[in-house]
Design a protein around this motif. Structure first.
Motif, mmCIF file in Angstrom:
data_model
loop_
_atom_site.group_PDB
_atom_site.id
_atom_site.type_symbol
_atom_site.label_atom_id
_atom_site.label_comp_id
_atom_site.label_asym_id
_atom_site.label_seq_id
_atom_site.Cartn_x
_atom_site.Cartn_y
_atom_site.Cartn_z
ATOM 1 N N LEU A 164 0.869 -1.180 0.000
ATOM 2 C CA LEU A 164 0.000 0.000 0.000
ATOM 3 C C LEU A 164 0.905 1.228 0.000
ATOM 4 N N ARG A 165 0.837 2.008 -1.087
ATOM 5 C CA ARG A 165 1.703 3.183 -1.227
ATOM 6 C C ARG A 165 0.924 4.336 -1.851
ATOM 7 N N GLU A 166 1.413 5.541 -1.651
ATOM 8 C CA GLU A 166 0.785 6.701 -2.295
ATOM 9 C C GLU A 166 1.059 6.689 -3.796
ATOM 10 N N ALA A 167 2.277 6.260 -4.147
ATOM 11 C CA ALA A 167 2.659 6.186 -5.568
ATOM 12 C C ALA A 167 3.750 5.139 -5.733
ATOM 13 N N MET A 168 3.973 4.741 -7.001
ATOM 14 C CA MET A 168 5.029 3.784 -7.309
ATOM 15 C C MET A 168 6.395 4.359 -6.937
ATOM 16 N N HIS A 169 7.284 3.548 -6.337
ATOM 17 C CA HIS A 169 8.632 4.014 -6.001
ATOM 18 C C HIS A 169 9.418 4.225 -7.293
ATOM 19 N N PRO A 170 9.998 5.415 -7.498
ATOM 20 C CA PRO A 170 10.682 5.685 -8.786
ATOM 21 C C PRO A 170 11.888 4.789 -9.048
ATOM 22 N N GLY A 171 12.519 4.310 -7.972
ATOM 23 C CA GLY A 171 13.747 3.516 -8.165
ATOM 24 C C GLY A 171 13.539 2.017 -8.115
ATOM 25 N N TYR A 172 12.551 1.586 -7.298
ATOM 26 C CA TYR A 172 12.405 0.137 -7.081
ATOM 27 C C TYR A 172 10.995 -0.404 -7.317
ATOM 28 N N TYR A 173 10.067 0.430 -7.772
ATOM 29 C CA TYR A 173 8.659 0.064 -7.947
ATOM 30 C C TYR A 173 7.969 -0.050 -6.593
ATOM 31 N N VAL A 174 8.511 -0.915 -5.695
ATOM 32 C CA VAL A 174 8.025 -0.971 -4.306
ATOM 33 C C VAL A 174 9.064 -0.275 -3.415
ATOM 34 N N GLY A 175 8.729 -0.065 -2.154
ATOM 35 C CA GLY A 175 9.679 0.570 -1.231
ATOM 36 C C GLY A 175 10.865 -0.336 -0.942
ATOM 37 N N THR A 176 11.954 0.245 -0.482
ATOM 38 C CA THR A 176 13.186 -0.529 -0.245
ATOM 39 C C THR A 176 12.991 -1.606 0.822
ATOM 40 N N GLY A 177 12.140 -1.337 1.817
ATOM 41 C CA GLY A 177 11.857 -2.347 2.847
ATOM 42 C C GLY A 177 11.144 -3.547 2.243
ATOM 43 N N LYS A 178 10.265 -3.272 1.304
ATOM 44 C CA LYS A 178 9.512 -4.349 0.645
ATOM 45 C C LYS A 178 10.424 -5.184 -0.247
ATOM 46 N N VAL A 179 11.461 -4.544 -0.806
ATOM 47 C CA VAL A 179 12.422 -5.279 -1.645
ATOM 48 C C VAL A 179 13.064 -6.386 -0.822
ATOM 49 N N GLU A 180 13.402 -6.074 0.439
ATOM 50 C CA GLU A 180 14.005 -7.060 1.352
ATOM 51 C C GLU A 180 13.037 -8.214 1.600
ATOM 52 N N GLU A 181 11.762 -7.863 1.788
ATOM 53 C CA GLU A 181 10.725 -8.887 2.020
ATOM 54 C C GLU A 181 10.590 -9.802 0.803
ATOM 55 N N ILE A 182 10.667 -9.190 -0.396
ATOM 56 C CA ILE A 182 10.568 -9.976 -1.635
ATOM 57 C C ILE A 182 11.776 -10.903 -1.772
ATOM 58 N N ARG A 183 12.976 -10.391 -1.402
ATOM 59 C CA ARG A 183 14.188 -11.215 -1.491
ATOM 60 C C ARG A 183 14.045 -12.472 -0.635
ATOM 61 N N MET A 184 13.508 -12.294 0.582
ATOM 62 C CA MET A 184 13.321 -13.431 1.494
ATOM 63 C C MET A 184 12.269 -14.404 0.934
ATOM 64 N N ALA A 185 11.194 -13.836 0.317
ATOM 65 C CA ALA A 185 10.140 -14.676 -0.257
ATOM 66 C C ALA A 185 10.671 -15.487 -1.445
ATOM 67 N N VAL A 186 11.538 -14.871 -2.254
ATOM 68 C CA VAL A 186 12.134 -15.565 -3.407
ATOM 69 C C VAL A 186 12.906 -16.794 -2.936
ATOM 70 N N ARG A 187 13.685 -16.608 -1.856
ATOM 71 C CA ARG A 187 14.473 -17.732 -1.321
ATOM 72 C C ARG A 187 13.571 -18.783 -0.682
ATOM 73 N N ALA A 188 12.622 -18.324 0.133
ATOM 74 C CA ALA A 188 11.760 -19.259 0.873
ATOM 75 C C ALA A 188 10.888 -20.101 -0.052
#
Length: 413
Positions: free
Chosen positions: A51-75
């Motif tokens: 849930l965001r106000e707008a798309m993150h210009p650098g990562y699409y999602v926020g940087t914290g969410k990128v970490e969550e996605i990295r863990m999900a990719v591995r799991a």
């Protein structure tokens, strides 16, 4: 030399979406993305929504969410992620660097499906053109994926070597494809003019992907067009003659299905195909009545028609797949001139559809009541061929005729 057996494993992907205040429900959009991914031959093993106000210009999602996605990719032992919107080159590059897996977006998956489904030379030209335009825009940000030889979704079509072209070569190829497409467009225009000269009107079948357009064409005209319960089962337009009562006929043309967030590259590349709707006399708008998101899908169809410049046409909305609808439901479309409940599969409502088409033809014809001398008997052939002969009586003075004919034929008789 050792020989190795190459086996393409099914890709496992995580779906990633953004929910903003303005956008539609992200989960619904991801449900559709999951269908797209499945159609492309991959498996969605998880989903992440932010849930965001707008798309993150650098990562699409926020940087914290990128970490969550990295863990999900591995799991989940995923091979990549698919984002629900079109990514910029920098977003794609940054995500690839952070996650070290295959990064795809909605456009990539749709292009991939189109590449697998294109059968005619026109379809292949249009798909390649859309892919090259997409890749030209992404060339800066493709990073390592340019040199990566990958299989699976997101890599079909013109081939891996196309990814390694520089901008100049892509530009040359795009220019060539545009010329080829122009020839196809001219050929389509000749066919259209021929149909116009015949004085036969055309109805374009439009609708959301998988609404049942090809099934309708097949049931009504024995067109033998591929029909599958999949997104974008058919890409290439097919035109068939539908015989109506009183020796009347109308051309029915199937068109490529619409979808939300339809990539701009595709609308541009498929314009010659989609223009069948623009030059048709009537629009048959097929809606999947059993789909809970039918109102949103109808909105997407009307927005796409608006983008194509299709307006001021009589619209018949067909709420299809009634065989899957349970209970009494009210179906409305305030933009349509006629609304019918049908099932292209079982034939329900198709006789009523023919009656509506006959009524539409009558509205576009001129009523003629006159006496032809026997020297003018040849003109009757025009009436028989292009109009509807209601009454014909041979008298000593000549042939008394009551008929309905198209405006251009009226001028000739």
């Amino acid at each position: 030399m050792d020989l190795y057996e190459l086996k393409e494993e099914q890709e496992r992907v995580i779906l990633v979406g953004i929910q903003t205040q303005e956008t539609e429900d992200a989960q619904e959009s991801l449900d559709e993305l999951e269908e797209l991914v499945k159609t492309a031959g991959a498996q969605a093993v998880g989903r992440v929504v932010q849930l965001r106000e707008a798309m993150h210009p650098g990562y699409y999602v926020g940087t914290g969410k990128v970490e969550e996605i990295r863990m999900a990719v591995r799991a989940l032992d995923a091979t990549g992620i698919v984002c629900d919107d079109e990514l910029t080159p920098s977003q794609m590059n940054n995500l690839e660097r952070e996650l070290d897996c295959k990064i795809m977006d909605r456009t990539m998956v749709i292009l991939d499906i189109f590449a697998a489904r294109a059968n005619t030379s026109e379809g292949k030209i249009q798909v390649e053109l859309a892919q090259l335009r997409y890749r030209a825009a992404k060339l800066v940000g493709m990073g390592n994926s340019l040199s990566r030889l990958g299989g699976g979704i997101g890599t079909r079509g013109p081939g891996e070597k196309k990814l390694e072209m520089d901008r100049r070569l892509i530009k040359v190829r795009i220019s060539q494809l545009k010329k080829d497409l122009e020839q196809v467009k001219r050929h389509r225009e000749v066919l259209r003019q021929g149909r116009k000269r015949d004085g036969v009107m055309t109805a374009a079948i439009v609708g959301y992907t998988n609404a049942g357009k090809s099934t309708l064409l097949n049931t009504m005209t024995d067109a033998d067009v591929l029909e599958e319960d999949k997104l974008f089962a058919t890409l290439d337009p097919t035109t068939r003659v539908l015989e109506l009562s009183g020796k009347q006929k109308i051309y029915l043309t199937d068109t490529v299905g619409f979808i939300r967030k339809l990539p701009h590259h595709l609308i541009e590349a498929f314009k010659s195909t989609l223009e069948e709707a623009k030059y048709a006399d009537f629009i048959l708008h097929v809606v999947d009545a059993s789909n809970p998101q039918r109102d949103e899908q109808m909105y997407v169809v009307y927005e796409t028609l608006k983008e194509l410049g299709v307006g001021d046409k009589k619209i018949v909305t067909l709420f299809n797949k009634q065989d899957r609808v349970y209970g009494e439901e009210i179906f409305r479309d305030f933009r349509a001139d006629y609304v019918l409940k049908i099932s292209a599969k079982t034939g329900q409502g198709l006789e009523e559809l023919k009656q509506v088409l006959e009524k539409l033809l009558a509205e576009n014809q001129i009523y003629v009541e006159r006496l032809f001398s026997y020297q003018e008997a040849g003109k009757l052939q025009l009436v028989r061929k292009y109009g509807q002969l209601i009454q014909e009586e041979y008298t000593p003075e000549g042939i008394a005729v009551k008929a309905r004919v198209p405006a251009d034929v009226y001028g000739r008789i």
